[in-house]
Scaffold this active site. Structure first.
Site, PDB file in Angstrom:
ATOM      1  N   ASN A  27       0.873  -1.174   0.000  1.00 34.09           N
ATOM      2  CA  ASN A  27       0.000   0.000   0.000  1.00 34.09           C
ATOM      3  C   ASN A  27       0.912   1.227   0.000  1.00 34.09           C
ATOM      4  O   ASN A  27       1.503   1.549   1.023  1.00 34.09           O
ATOM      5  CB  ASN A  27      -0.892  -0.039   1.256  1.00 34.09           C
ATOM      6  CG  ASN A  27      -1.715   1.234   1.405  1.00 34.09           C
ATOM      7  OD1 ASN A  27      -1.737   2.088   0.516  1.00 34.09           O
ATOM      8  ND2 ASN A  27      -2.383   1.366   2.542  1.00 34.09           N
ATOM      9  N   TRP A  28       1.006   1.874  -1.145  1.00 32.06           N
ATOM     10  CA  TRP A  28       1.935   3.017  -1.258  1.00 32.06           C
ATOM     11  C   TRP A  28       1.419   4.250  -0.525  1.00 32.06           C
ATOM     12  O   TRP A  28       2.147   5.213  -0.359  1.00 32.06           O
ATOM     13  CB  TRP A  28       2.157   3.372  -2.723  1.00 32.06           C
ATOM     14  CG  TRP A  28       2.857   2.316  -3.533  1.00 32.06           C
ATOM     15  CD1 TRP A  28       3.244   1.059  -3.124  1.00 32.06           C
ATOM     16  CD2 TRP A  28       3.259   2.414  -4.913  1.00 32.06           C
ATOM     17  NE1 TRP A  28       3.843   0.379  -4.154  1.00 32.06           N
ATOM     18  CE2 TRP A  28       3.867   1.185  -5.269  1.00 32.06           C
ATOM     19  CE3 TRP A  28       3.149   3.414  -5.880  1.00 32.06           C
ATOM     20  CZ2 TRP A  28       4.381   0.947  -6.553  1.00 32.06           C
ATOM     21  CZ3 TRP A  28       3.654   3.168  -7.162  1.00 32.06           C
ATOM     22  CH2 TRP A  28       4.274   1.942  -7.479  1.00 32.06           C
ATOM     23  N   LYS A  29       0.146   4.228  -0.137  1.00 31.48           N
ATOM     24  CA  LYS A  29      -0.482   5.410   0.481  1.00 31.48           C
ATOM     25  C   LYS A  29      -0.253   6.626  -0.436  1.00 31.48           C
ATOM     26  O   LYS A  29      -0.180   6.456  -1.652  1.00 31.48           O
ATOM     27  CB  LYS A  29       0.045   5.621   1.898  1.00 31.48           C
ATOM     28  CG  LYS A  29      -0.090   4.326   2.737  1.00 31.48           C
ATOM     29  CD  LYS A  29       0.114   4.520   4.198  1.00 31.48           C
ATOM     30  CE  LYS A  29      -0.038   3.168   4.898  1.00 31.48           C
ATOM     31  NZ  LYS A  29       0.032   3.241   6.337  1.00 31.48           N
ATOM     32  N   HIS A  38      -9.438   1.021   5.231  1.00 30.33           N
ATOM     33  CA  HIS A  38      -8.143   1.237   5.873  1.00 30.33           C
ATOM     34  C   HIS A  38      -8.336   2.170   7.072  1.00 30.33           C
ATOM     35  O   HIS A  38      -9.155   3.097   7.021  1.00 30.33           O
ATOM     36  CB  HIS A  38      -7.154   1.851   4.871  1.00 30.33           C
ATOM     37  CG  HIS A  38      -5.747   1.822   5.393  1.00 30.33           C
ATOM     38  ND1 HIS A  38      -5.293   2.744   6.308  1.00 30.33           N
ATOM     39  CD2 HIS A  38      -4.714   0.969   5.162  1.00 30.33           C
ATOM     40  CE1 HIS A  38      -4.031   2.451   6.611  1.00 30.33           C
ATOM     41  NE2 HIS A  38      -3.657   1.380   5.923  1.00 30.33           N
ATOM     42  N   GLU A  73      -6.746   4.574   8.113  1.00 29.01           N
ATOM     43  CA  GLU A  73      -6.572   6.010   7.807  1.00 29.01           C
ATOM     44  C   GLU A  73      -7.848   6.576   7.187  1.00 29.01           C
ATOM     45  O   GLU A  73      -8.201   7.730   7.430  1.00 29.01           O
ATOM     46  CB  GLU A  73      -5.346   6.201   6.896  1.00 29.01           C
ATOM     47  CG  GLU A  73      -4.046   5.986   7.670  1.00 29.01           C
ATOM     48  CD  GLU A  73      -2.886   5.448   6.863  1.00 29.01           C
ATOM     49  OE1 GLU A  73      -2.907   5.522   5.624  1.00 29.01           O
ATOM     50  OE2 GLU A  73      -1.933   4.925   7.489  1.00 29.01           O
ATOM     51  N   GLU A  97      -4.976  -4.904  10.680  1.00 26.86           N
ATOM     52  CA  GLU A  97      -3.963  -3.862  10.849  1.00 26.86           C
ATOM     53  C   GLU A  97      -4.221  -3.118  12.163  1.00 26.86           C
ATOM     54  O   GLU A  97      -5.018  -2.175  12.192  1.00 26.86           O
ATOM     55  CB  GLU A  97      -4.034  -2.859   9.696  1.00 26.86           C
ATOM     56  CG  GLU A  97      -3.706  -3.450   8.349  1.00 26.86           C
ATOM     57  CD  GLU A  97      -3.149  -2.405   7.383  1.00 26.86           C
ATOM     58  OE1 GLU A  97      -2.102  -2.674   6.801  1.00 26.86           O
ATOM     59  OE2 GLU A  97      -3.759  -1.333   7.248  1.00 26.86           O
ATOM     60  N   GLY A 113       2.871   2.342  10.810  1.00 22.01           N
ATOM     61  CA  GLY A 113       3.813   3.447  10.648  1.00 22.01           C
ATOM     62  C   GLY A 113       4.514   3.851  11.938  1.00 22.01           C
ATOM     63  O   GLY A 113       5.131   4.911  12.016  1.00 22.01           O
ATOM     64  N   SER A 136       3.848  -2.056  10.337  1.00 21.34           N
ATOM     65  CA  SER A 136       5.306  -2.065  10.526  1.00 21.34           C
ATOM     66  C   SER A 136       5.960  -3.399  10.160  1.00 21.34           C
ATOM     67  O   SER A 136       6.924  -3.830  10.798  1.00 21.34           O
ATOM     68  CB  SER A 136       5.664  -1.668  11.967  1.00 21.34           C
ATOM     69  OG  SER A 136       5.228  -0.344  12.234  1.00 21.34           O
ATOM     70  N   GLY A 138       3.076  -1.078   4.232  1.00 16.50           N
ATOM     71  CA  GLY A 138       3.089   0.345   3.912  1.00 16.50           C
ATOM     72  C   GLY A 138       4.502   0.788   3.556  1.00 16.50           C
ATOM     73  O   GLY A 138       4.990   0.562   2.436  1.00 16.50           O
ATOM     74  N   GLY A 139       5.171   1.406   4.517  1.00 19.63           N
ATOM     75  CA  GLY A 139       6.492   2.003   4.280  1.00 19.63           C
ATOM     76  C   GLY A 139       7.478   1.092   3.558  1.00 19.63           C
ATOM     77  O   GLY A 139       8.160   1.527   2.613  1.00 19.63           O
TER      78      GLY A 139
HETATM   79  P1  13P Z   1       3.293   0.428   7.627  1.00 24.78           P
HETATM   80  O1  13P Z   1       3.795  -0.859   7.033  1.00 24.78           O
HETATM   81  O2  13P Z   1       4.002   1.634   7.113  1.00 24.78           O
HETATM   82  O3  13P Z   1       3.223   0.345   9.126  1.00 24.78           O
HETATM   83  O4  13P Z   1       1.786   0.592   7.117  1.00 24.78           O
HETATM   84  C1  13P Z   1       0.901  -0.450   7.236  1.00 24.78           C
HETATM   85  C2  13P Z   1      -0.329  -0.111   6.481  1.00 24.78           C
HETATM   86  O5  13P Z   1      -1.107   0.731   6.891  1.00 24.78           O
HETATM   87  C3  13P Z   1      -0.561  -0.811   5.210  1.00 24.78           C
HETATM   88  O6  13P Z   1      -1.859  -0.588   4.752  1.00 24.78           O
END
Ligand code: 13P
Length: 251
Positions: free
Chosen positions: A9-11, A95, A97, A167, A173, A212, A233-234
């Site tokens: 997920n590149w956000k 998600h 967020e 999640e 993050g 993470s 994510g990251g």
């Molecule tokens: P991180 O891997 O950056 O913690 O993000 C997880 C995430 O929200 C993937 O959708």
């Protein structure tokens, strides 16, 4: 047996240059014979170009969100069918967020889940508790509420064509990962909820862990019996790191 799925997920990250470097790196290091399915979820404006870059590679593409509606006067919204036309196979819904920052409710998430399936795409339904909810011993309650909101609207049969991602909000993050045991416990709870309605679907549905995940902790998480992949994510923004996570997945 379930084929693992590792989804990036590149956000709201990326640029044309960065994307082409990232996809180039993935294509260089990706082995189609490798056991797991790999998915990248770029921001909307890059979908068409990323689809072109991925063409024929076997790496799949998904989107991060979609509208509850099929079409109409909804300025700024994007319909699931449009995502399908750009080459998406999956759409992330719910998600944390989206829930926390953009106020999406359980019922909005359920409607998005249905909209994705109506467009013949597969939803990745995200669920997870906040730190305050975990501390208050409400993890089970929150997960049950979030999963049931969709089960009630879509029915268990819909989960034959869906993925669920656990999640924990406190792990996203933050560099704080759920321990393999903590994650496994929630995954077992989710699979049990599905099994109570349909054993066969419970056995085939893929449950991803996100929060993470990095190459250094992926193998331990992915070794757990009810963890069938990751939503990253990251670490999905660096080709080498992402591929090392993929290499840790069960076939
Ligand atoms: P991180 O891997 O950056 O913690 O993000 C997880 C995430 O929200 C993937 O959708």
């Amino acid at each position: 047996m379930r084929t693992s799925l590792i989804a990036g997920n590149w956000k709201m990250h990326g640029s044309r240059d960065a994307n082409s470097r990232l996809i180039g790196g993935l294509l260089d290091g990706y082995d189609v014979r490798g056991g797991c399915d790999i998915l990248v979820c770029p921001p909307f404006p890059y979908l068409a170009e990323v689809a072109r870059l991925l063409n024929g590679s076997g790496i799949l593409m998904g989107a991060q969100n979609c509208s509850t509606e099929e079409s109409g006067a909804y300025t700024g919204e994007v319909a699931a069918s449009m995502l399908g036309e750009t080459g998406c196979k999956y759409v992330i819904v719910g998600h944390s967020e989206r829930r926390e920052i953009f106020g999406e409710t359980d019922s909005t998430v359920a409607r998005k889940f249905v909209a994705v399936q109506q467009a013949q795409l597969e939803p990745i339904l995200c669920v997870g508790e906040t730190l305050a909810q975990r501390d208050a011993d409400e993890t089970r309650l929150v997960i049950e509420r979030q999963v049931n909101a969709v089960l009630d609207v879509a029915g268990v049969a819909a989960f034959a064509r869906a993925v669920i991602a656990y999640e924990p909000v406190w792990a996203i993050g933050t560099g704080k990962t759920a321990s393999p045991e903590q994650a496994q416990a929630v995954h077992a709870l989710i699979r049990g909820m599905i099994a109570a309605k349909d054993d066969k679907i419970a056995g085939s549905i893929r449950l991803l862990y996100g929060g993470s995940v990095k190459a250094a902790n992926a193998a331990q998480l992915l070794a757990m019996p009810d963890i069938d992949g990751g939503l990253i994510g990251g670490a999905s923004l660096q080709a080498e790191e992402f591929l090392r996570i993929c290499a840790a997945a069960k076939a």
